[in-house]
Design an enzyme around this catalytic site. Structure first.
Site, short mmCIF file in Angstrom:
data_model
loop_
_atom_site.label_atom_id
_atom_site.label_comp_id
_atom_site.label_asym_id
_atom_site.label_seq_id
_atom_site.Cartn_x
_atom_site.Cartn_y
_atom_site.Cartn_z
N ASP A 1 1.36 -12.22 10.49
CA ASP A 1 2.36 -12.22 11.72
C ASP A 1 2.14 -13.48 12.31
O ASP A 1 2.91 -14.13 12.77
CB ASP A 1 2.17 -11.03 12.58
N ARG B 1 0.80 -1.10 -0.02
CA ARG B 1 0.03 0.15 -0.11
C ARG B 1 0.79 1.31 -0.13
O ARG B 1 1.77 1.45 1.03
CB ARG B 1 -0.96 -0.11 1.21
N THR C 1 -0.64 7.62 -1.03
CA THR C 1 -2.09 7.48 -1.99
C THR C 1 -3.14 6.46 -1.54
O THR C 1 -4.19 6.24 -1.98
CB THR C 1 -1.78 7.19 -3.54
N ASP D 1 -3.14 -9.81 12.89
CA ASP D 1 -2.52 -9.83 11.85
C ASP D 1 -2.06 -11.26 11.13
O ASP D 1 -1.19 -12.02 11.79
CB ASP D 1 -1.05 -8.97 11.75
N1 URA Z 1 -4.82 -7.99 7.54
C1 URA Z 1 -4.85 -8.86 8.64
O1 URA Z 1 -3.99 -9.53 8.70
N2 URA Z 1 -5.69 -8.85 9.65
C2 URA Z 1 -6.80 -7.94 9.75
O2 URA Z 1 -7.51 -7.65 10.59
C3 URA Z 1 -7.02 -7.07 8.53
C4 URA Z 1 -6.18 -7.11 7.50
#
Ligand code: URA
Length: 209
Positions: A203, A104, A108, A200
């Site tokens: 992760d 990302r 922008t 995440d």
């Molecule tokens: N990406 C992720 O890994 N977790 C989220 O909650 C949203 C996007």
């Protein structure tokens, strides 16, 4: 609008609950994701085209059905999508695999492509795009847009978790792409995380936090 397939099989729901828990270890998170991905593959491949072939059983010749796994391409949105590949490939080992990398742009907020590697003859193939989280929908939208340039036979999108915002965004941009998910959570937070979610995904799969 595209269809949303909520995969509410008890085994899928049970494993997803275990994955959501913050104390799930990296190894159990990864194992559960693999198992869950295999189970989701059953649902996603339900309408795959089949062909009749002639085979010999120990007793006689018969005509029986097979799928052409080679026509299927699993496209992983890097990096978390890779967590879904192995489980799906255990069910459809002949599938081809593509990878798409997007980041990302901080100014922008648009998705910028940094990696794109697909098998040949994409116009003859059915694509299943995989990413555990359909959150803002930005990467999913950009990935599907890019894949449509290759004129594939069909495109489906598979995630573990999504939310109304993600579904709405992907449906608005690509109303022809069905979405398969194990859960539709409440909402996005201001950082683009799904609530209650599982954190995440990248992760948690790779143990990078
Ligand atoms: N990406 C992720 O890994 N977790 C989220 O909650 C949203 C996007």
């Amino acid at each position: 609008m595209s269809q949303v397939h909520l995969i509410d099989h008890p085994l899928v729901q049970h494993k997803l609950t275990l994955m959501r828990r913050k104390d799930a270890s990296t190894s159990s998170f990864r194992r559960l994701l693999g198992e869950l991905s295999s189970l989701m593959a059953y649902e996603v491949t339900r309408d795959m085209p089949m062909q009749d072939i002639e085979i010999e059983t120990p007793l006689e010749t018969m005509t029986s059905k097979v799928i052409d796994g080679k026509k299927l391409v699993l496209v992983s949105i890097l990096r978390a999508g890779n967590g879904i590949l192995e489980g799906m490939l255990s069910v459809v080992p002949g599938a081809r695999v593509g990878h798409i990398g997007l980041y990302r742009d901080p100014k922008t907020l648009t998705a910028i492509e940094y990696y794109f590697k697909m098998p040949g003859d994409m116009q003859d193939r059915d694509i299943v795009v995989v990413d555990p989280m359909l959150a803002t929908g930005n990467s999913a939208i950009a990935a599907v847009e890019r894949l449509k340039e290759m004129n594939p036979r069909s495109i489906k999108f598979v995630c573990l978790l999504t939310c109304p915002e993600g579904i709405g965004a992907l449906q608005a941009a690509h109303p022809d792409v069905p979405i398969y998910t194990a859960a539709i959570d409440r909402q996005l937070d201001s950082h683009g995380y799904i609530l209650p979610g599982l954190g995440d995904a990248g992760d948690r799969i790779f143990g990078t936090k």
